[in-house]
Design a protein around this motif. Sequence first.
Motif, PDB file in Angstrom:
ATOM      1  N   ASP A   1       0.866  -1.179   0.000  1.00 39.29           N
ATOM      2  CA  ASP A   1       0.000   0.000   0.000  1.00 39.29           C
ATOM      3  C   ASP A   1       0.900   1.226   0.000  1.00 39.29           C
ATOM      4  N   VAL A   2       0.470   2.276  -0.673  1.00 41.70           N
ATOM      5  CA  VAL A   2       1.310   3.487  -0.703  1.00 41.70           C
ATOM      6  C   VAL A   2       1.496   4.084   0.686  1.00 41.70           C
ATOM      7  N   GLY A   3       0.683   3.663   1.636  1.00 43.84           N
ATOM      8  CA  GLY A   3       0.810   4.170   3.009  1.00 43.84           C
ATOM      9  C   GLY A   3       1.992   3.581   3.760  1.00 43.84           C
ATOM     10  N   TRP A   4       2.609   2.539   3.215  1.00 43.96           N
ATOM     11  CA  TRP A   4       3.759   1.914   3.873  1.00 43.96           C
ATOM     12  C   TRP A   4       5.027   2.195   3.073  1.00 43.96           C
ATOM     13  N   VAL A   5       6.154   1.911   3.695  1.00 40.49           N
ATOM     14  CA  VAL A   5       7.414   2.219   3.024  1.00 40.49           C
ATOM     15  C   VAL A   5       7.584   1.404   1.729  1.00 40.49           C
ATOM     16  N   VAL A   6       7.083   0.174   1.728  1.00 47.74           N
ATOM     17  CA  VAL A   6       7.194  -0.641   0.506  1.00 47.74           C
ATOM     18  C   VAL A   6       6.503   0.075  -0.657  1.00 47.74           C
ATOM     19  N   GLY A   7       5.376   0.698  -0.346  1.00 46.96           N
ATOM     20  CA  GLY A   7       4.644   1.424  -1.383  1.00 46.96           C
ATOM     21  C   GLY A   7       5.435   2.615  -1.902  1.00 46.96           C
ATOM     22  N   HIS A   8       6.073   3.348  -0.993  1.00 48.44           N
ATOM     23  CA  HIS A   8       6.871   4.500  -1.426  1.00 48.44           C
ATOM     24  C   HIS A   8       8.023   4.034  -2.325  1.00 48.44           C
ATOM     25  N   SER A   9       8.751   3.010  -1.812  1.00 46.07           N
ATOM     26  CA  SER A   9      10.003   2.651  -2.477  1.00 46.07           C
ATOM     27  C   SER A   9       9.806   1.756  -3.698  1.00 46.07           C
ATOM     28  N   TYR A  10       8.851   0.803  -3.603  1.00 48.45           N
ATOM     29  CA  TYR A  10       8.794  -0.171  -4.696  1.00 48.45           C
ATOM     30  C   TYR A  10       7.453  -0.273  -5.414  1.00 48.45           C
ATOM     31  N   ILE A  11       6.491   0.616  -5.066  1.00 50.89           N
ATOM     32  CA  ILE A  11       5.360   0.790  -5.989  1.00 50.89           C
ATOM     33  C   ILE A  11       5.609   2.070  -6.774  1.00 50.89           C
ATOM     34  N   VAL A  12       6.081   3.107  -6.083  1.00 51.43           N
ATOM     35  CA  VAL A  12       6.195   4.397  -6.771  1.00 51.43           C
ATOM     36  C   VAL A  12       7.643   4.668  -7.237  1.00 51.43           C
ATOM     37  N   TYR A  13       8.522   5.020  -6.325  1.00 54.23           N
ATOM     38  CA  TYR A  13       9.781   5.614  -6.776  1.00 54.23           C
ATOM     39  C   TYR A  13      10.765   4.643  -7.440  1.00 54.23           C
ATOM     40  N   GLY A  14      10.993   3.480  -6.820  1.00 49.78           N
ATOM     41  CA  GLY A  14      12.026   2.574  -7.354  1.00 49.78           C
ATOM     42  C   GLY A  14      11.783   2.158  -8.800  1.00 49.78           C
ATOM     43  N   PRO A  15      10.611   1.556  -9.098  1.00 51.06           N
ATOM     44  CA  PRO A  15      10.373   1.123 -10.479  1.00 51.06           C
ATOM     45  C   PRO A  15      10.385   2.282 -11.473  1.00 51.06           C
ATOM     46  N   LEU A  16       9.850   3.443 -11.077  1.00 49.35           N
ATOM     47  CA  LEU A  16       9.796   4.562 -12.021  1.00 49.35           C
ATOM     48  C   LEU A  16      11.190   5.147 -12.260  1.00 49.35           C
TER      49      LEU A  16
ATOM     50  N   MET B   1       9.788 -11.331  -0.410  1.00 45.48           N
ATOM     51  CA  MET B   1       8.913 -11.081   0.729  1.00 45.48           C
ATOM     52  C   MET B   1       9.651 -10.274   1.792  1.00 45.48           C
ATOM     53  N   ALA B   2       8.879  -9.417   2.464  1.00 48.82           N
ATOM     54  CA  ALA B   2       9.413  -8.624   3.585  1.00 48.82           C
ATOM     55  C   ALA B   2       8.254  -8.113   4.412  1.00 48.82           C
ATOM     56  N   GLY B   3       8.597  -7.434   5.480  1.00 46.80           N
ATOM     57  CA  GLY B   3       7.568  -6.882   6.371  1.00 46.80           C
ATOM     58  C   GLY B   3       7.524  -7.656   7.664  1.00 46.80           C
ATOM     59  N   GLU B   4       7.946  -8.882   7.619  1.00 44.18           N
ATOM     60  CA  GLU B   4       8.044  -9.770   8.780  1.00 44.18           C
ATOM     61  C   GLU B   4       8.953 -10.915   8.321  1.00 44.18           C
ATOM     62  N   ARG B   5       9.369 -11.729   9.271  1.00 43.58           N
ATOM     63  CA  ARG B   5      10.246 -12.844   8.915  1.00 43.58           C
ATOM     64  C   ARG B   5       9.498 -13.812   8.007  1.00 43.58           C
ATOM     65  N   LEU B   6      10.164 -14.244   6.951  1.00 47.64           N
ATOM     66  CA  LEU B   6       9.549 -15.230   6.057  1.00 47.64           C
ATOM     67  C   LEU B   6       9.712 -16.602   6.719  1.00 47.64           C
ATOM     68  N   ASP B   7       8.622 -17.111   7.247  1.00 47.31           N
ATOM     69  CA  ASP B   7       8.696 -18.380   7.975  1.00 47.31           C
ATOM     70  C   ASP B   7       8.964 -19.529   6.993  1.00 47.31           C
ATOM     71  N   PRO B   8       9.815 -20.469   7.377  1.00 48.81           N
ATOM     72  CA  PRO B   8      10.217 -21.535   6.455  1.00 48.81           C
ATOM     73  C   PRO B   8       9.048 -22.272   5.780  1.00 48.81           C
ATOM     74  N   PRO B   9       7.911 -22.575   6.470  1.00 50.64           N
ATOM     75  CA  PRO B   9       6.833 -23.269   5.750  1.00 50.64           C
ATOM     76  C   PRO B   9       6.242 -22.437   4.598  1.00 50.64           C
ATOM     77  N   THR B  10       6.132 -21.131   4.803  1.00 54.49           N
ATOM     78  CA  THR B  10       5.589 -20.279   3.728  1.00 54.49           C
ATOM     79  C   THR B  10       6.591 -20.189   2.576  1.00 54.49           C
ATOM     80  N   LEU B  11       7.864 -20.116   2.921  1.00 47.24           N
ATOM     81  CA  LEU B  11       8.906 -20.116   1.891  1.00 47.24           C
ATOM     82  C   LEU B  11       8.807 -21.402   1.066  1.00 47.24           C
ATOM     83  N   ALA B  12       8.737 -22.537   1.764  1.00 47.28           N
ATOM     84  CA  ALA B  12       8.733 -23.830   1.069  1.00 47.28           C
ATOM     85  C   ALA B  12       7.490 -23.957   0.184  1.00 47.28           C
TER      86      ALA B  12
END
Length: 625
Positions: free
Chosen positions: A281-296, A363-374
């Motif tokens: 979401d643009v309200g979070w840092v991921v939104g600032h960096s990798y929805i808006v500014y980084g890709p553009l 993935m980021a925002g929290e630890r990627l737990d091994p079962p979800t990774l697998a």
Amino acid sequence: MSYPHDYEYSLQQPERFWLKQAQRLHWFRDPQTAATLKPEGTADWFADGQLNMAFCALDYHVDNGRGEQTALIYDSPVTATKQRFSYRELRDQVAHFAGVLKQHHVKKGDRVVIYMPMIPQAAIAMLACARLGAVHSVVFGGFAPHELAVRIDDAKPKAVITASCGVEVNRVIAYKPLVDKAIELATEKPAQVFVWQREQCQAELMAPRDVDWQQALTQATPAECAVMQATDPLYILYTSGTTGKPKGVVRDTGGYAVALRYSMDIVYGLQPGEVMFSASDVGWVVGHSYIVYGPLLTGATTILYEGKPVRTPDAGAFWRICEEYGVQVLFSAPTAFRAIKKEDPAAHALQHYDLSALQRIYMAGERLDPPTLAWTQEVTGKPVYDHWWQTESGWPICANPVGLTEYPIKPGSSTLPVPGFDIRILAPNGEELEANQQGAVAIKLPLPPGCLTTIWGDDQRFASSYLSDLPGYYSSGDGGYKDDDGYVYIMGRTDDVINVAGHRLSTGEMEEVLAMDPAVAECAVIGIADELKGQVPLGLVIIKDGIAIDHAELSARLVQLVRNEIGAVACLKQIHVVPRLPKTRSGKILRRLLRQLADGEANVSIPSTIDDPNCVDELRTQLTR
Ligand code: COA
Ligand code: AMP
């Protein structure tokens, strides 16, 4: 180029390394210096360079042959809308809306609060501020008026930009009344509120404060890009700290642009013309960096998605987008993939889609737990990377540097420090710990470009929150360790910050809200493990002597209070009324012990400083009931 080379180069010769990376961007005046060190050990980056973030993200590409390439795709299953903006169209719309802001006297250095749902106008508003040199502060749309008011009072914005409504899975949320309420609560009153009217709900406007965005466009002319010093702030992004007052993370312009552009190559391996889908979401840092500014900045195509991983309409939503737009890089929080896995464990929905363009999942925002990774690796057949970062860092601190050297994935680890980040694992006395020993994850100063430069209006808080605990280092607030190969494992926060469905929240703030209720004598909020959301808050309250109230009634009232004051996103749904809380003899609540009891841990270590050991069994029984 290899990772070991870049990493060593970045730490041994930071000046040369970062000036070289700066050449990836278009500057109005090239920087001659990289870092200017400050007394507290941090650095100003590229202080003599001049640029404009919106120019680098849009105009530069239009001027260099990408005008007709798609810059942004808006995909909104909740409104059944799909829309594409070429770089030229996006540049023109940004310049035009910047003209509206300028006509209403918004200028370089003014703050503008943006409270928007996930629609293209959110990105347009951010870029329009950047074009004028106004400092934007995006507030996540899931926050309640009180939270918005706190941010307005701190940032003192000249204007607020909003939309008439947001659209959640099952309801339309009118935003304008929330903004009105926030301004009513705030002491600082913005002069203007710009409103994008959506067809799902029309907002009532009060002249002269409120301005209809669409109408205002008919009277405005496009605005030019302001020339910014690299050290001028681009934005303030509020994030949860340990107290009720959120911290306004300040991001500069030049250092951030250089770091993002570099990260697009080495962390995400994304080339100009390729497609990135950051489901955030643009309200979070991921939104600032990798929805808006980084890709553009990279000349790539970004996807702005107004929907959820599930229920809009099903667990195939992400896979559909990957196929439909030929996505190369997909990025979201582990909780999103857990939600997909829960609804569609055998990934039946995925069979309908062709993911051949997709190269990597992050993935980021929290630890990627091994079962979800697998699970994600298995069903997609794609490499899945955990990477660790924070609102404060603005870009990844630890990642698999695939653009330089690809390293084997180790479940539970976010791999290696990104060039520029000198990560050390420290004991409380500041001594460096050996491999495999857990401690505080710290970054040796100065921080590389892109990281926070201060807390808005509060240099003192910046120093006390991040720099004073471990002199010479930035304290991340996370605990973890490095293994024998230098892989970093982030194990969780060491403070009162929790992560709920990838949303960073403060338990201290929730405690302040619970304490507002007249029946509550004392309370504690802790984060407990949750299979879907990673963590959810749990409230424990003691009722004041002499107050007789039904516990279920009080719980419902407190849940609603937190929803009203912080927002639905806080997800506080469980309250236990308890006779007492475990404390040290000096009166400090033993939150770690509470967490262990609530998570049903078998081997709970009871601190010797506990005031009343008898309360432990009583709480264990109650919390595990
Ligand atoms: N505006 C208004 N309300 C919002 C909102 C917004 N922008 N975002 C969330 N909410 C509301 C939701 O409607 C929900 O309300 P409810 O309690 O009445 O149902 C509440 O806040 C909690 O939302 P959420 O935590 O998102 O739960 P969910 O059950 O709707 O969805 C997930 C769960 C896992 C699917 C979802 O949280 C998700 O996709 N998370 C990814 C997180 C992410 O992108 N993090 C950023 C870091 S990468
Ligand atoms: P935010 O500022 O919202 O990005 O949240 C930052 C916090 O989220 C960090 O301090 C960590 O506690 C947590 N976090 C983010 N990414 C990861 C990750 N890959 N592994 C472990 N924790 C993470």
